[in-house]
Structures are given as C-alpha cells and as structure tokens.
Design a protein around this motif. Sequence first.
Motif, short mmCIF file in Angstrom:
data_model
loop_
_atom_site.label_atom_id
_atom_site.label_comp_id
_atom_site.label_asym_id
_atom_site.label_seq_id
_atom_site.Cartn_x
_atom_site.Cartn_y
_atom_site.Cartn_z
N VAL A 196 35.27 33.67 36.05
CA VAL A 196 35.80 32.91 34.91
C VAL A 196 34.65 32.44 34.01
CG1 VAL A 196 37.01 30.79 34.23
CG2 VAL A 196 37.94 32.24 36.06
N GLY A 197 33.56 31.98 34.59
CA GLY A 197 32.40 31.57 33.81
C GLY A 197 31.79 32.73 33.05
N ALA A 198 31.72 33.90 33.69
CA ALA A 198 31.20 35.09 33.01
C ALA A 198 32.09 35.47 31.83
CB ALA A 198 31.07 36.26 33.99
N LEU A 199 33.41 35.38 32.01
CA LEU A 199 34.33 35.67 30.90
C LEU A 199 34.08 34.72 29.73
CD1 LEU A 199 37.55 36.30 32.98
CD2 LEU A 199 36.44 37.98 31.48
N GLU B 96 47.30 33.11 47.80
CA GLU B 96 47.19 32.63 49.17
C GLU B 96 45.77 32.74 49.70
OE1 GLU B 96 49.63 32.87 53.36
OE2 GLU B 96 50.54 33.64 51.54
N MET B 97 45.33 33.89 50.15
CA MET B 97 43.98 34.01 50.72
C MET B 97 42.90 34.19 49.66
SD MET B 97 44.41 36.25 54.17
CE MET B 97 42.64 36.27 54.42
N ARG B 98 43.30 34.43 48.44
CA ARG B 98 42.33 34.68 47.37
C ARG B 98 42.99 34.30 46.04
NH1 ARG B 98 44.27 39.00 49.58
NH2 ARG B 98 42.39 39.40 50.75
N ASN B 99 42.20 34.32 45.00
CA ASN B 99 42.74 34.14 43.65
C ASN B 99 42.67 35.46 42.92
OD1 ASN B 99 43.20 31.31 43.74
ND2 ASN B 99 41.02 30.96 43.45
N TRP B 100 43.65 35.70 42.06
CA TRP B 100 43.60 36.84 41.16
C TRP B 100 43.15 36.31 39.80
CZ3 TRP B 100 49.17 38.34 42.83
CH2 TRP B 100 49.12 39.03 44.04
N TRP C 168 36.67 35.46 46.33
CA TRP C 168 35.82 34.30 46.61
C TRP C 168 34.72 34.10 45.57
CZ3 TRP C 168 37.10 37.71 50.71
CH2 TRP C 168 38.17 37.25 51.47
N LYS C 169 34.90 34.65 44.37
CA LYS C 169 33.96 34.45 43.27
C LYS C 169 34.71 34.07 41.99
CE LYS C 169 30.31 35.96 45.55
NZ LYS C 169 29.42 35.02 46.16
#
Length: 169
Positions: free
Chosen positions: A46-49, A14-18, A40-41
């Motif tokens: 995901v890019g760092a992973l 909802e307000m964020r992603n896990w 909010w990042k």
Amino acid sequence: MKITAIKARVCNAEMRNWVFVRVETDEPGLFGWGEATLEWKTRAVVGALQDLEALLIGQDPRNVEQCYQILTRHGFWRLGVEGMSAVSGIEIALWDILGKSLGVPVWRLLGGQVRDYLRTYTHLGLGDMKAVYETGSADAIVERGRIVTQAGYDAVKVVCIPYTHSHDC
C-alpha cells in the motif's frame, strides 16, 4: 485521457489480506482494477502504491508500456518485491482501462484466445481455512478431498502442515 488517482483497497481474507488497486481517470466512470497482493506485506505494498502514484498522475493510462517504464526506470534503485507487486497491480489496472476504452476484453489485447477450457484447482478447504489448517486427522483431510472432487475439481492445492519458516543449519 489522464490518470487522476491510484487507490489501494485492502480486503481481509482471513489468513492474509488481498490488495486491490483502482486506477482512476478523468473520463467519467472509467477506471481500472488490478491486484497487488503480497502475503504479510500489506502495508509495504500500500505504501509503494502511494509512493508510485505521483509518477503517473497526468499520464495517459492507455500507454501501458510507457507507464510501466516510468514506474520501473525512473528510480535510482530497482524496486524490490513490494514495489514490483504494486507495479503489477497498477499495470493490470491499466490494461483494464485500455480494454474498457476500446470495448474489448483484456485477453483480446494480450494476444487472443488460446484454449476453450481452463483447468482449475481449489484448496482442500474450499474457502474454509480451518477445514485444513486446524485438522490433525488424515481421515478428515481425505474427506475434504472427496468433497472437492465431488464439486467437480480434479486438482487440489494441499498444505497439510502448519506454516513455519525453514530451519536451515
């Protein structure tokens, strides 16, 4: 045993992603889960992973400290909050793999049991973000507090005003 893949799974909350991390191995059915959420990042984590995955392919996931050092010491620049969130999620997944491979829970690997009871808290919304963030009434907030305490909680997290950045002068 070798690491074969590191995958991100994004779940909207909802307000964020896990951001969840799945580290896969060449052992059938053996994988580990970690969590790397940074509010909010999402795309940065995901890019760092994805960037860090290449460093660990072929490594033994049970060598948690060695993998951690590869992730944090092989770059020219230190990782920022996004990169370290990714590293944290990977590390948790590596501990999960180690525990599963040995047939013991991760808490046993990390020093054993410390207490029999763990105090927990919840948000006043009990999962309903609108119950608090879209409420302007003090009476409604007090009622949410009653509902939470009746559910057995004796501690709550409260943010009664809409989020905004500070305005330092």
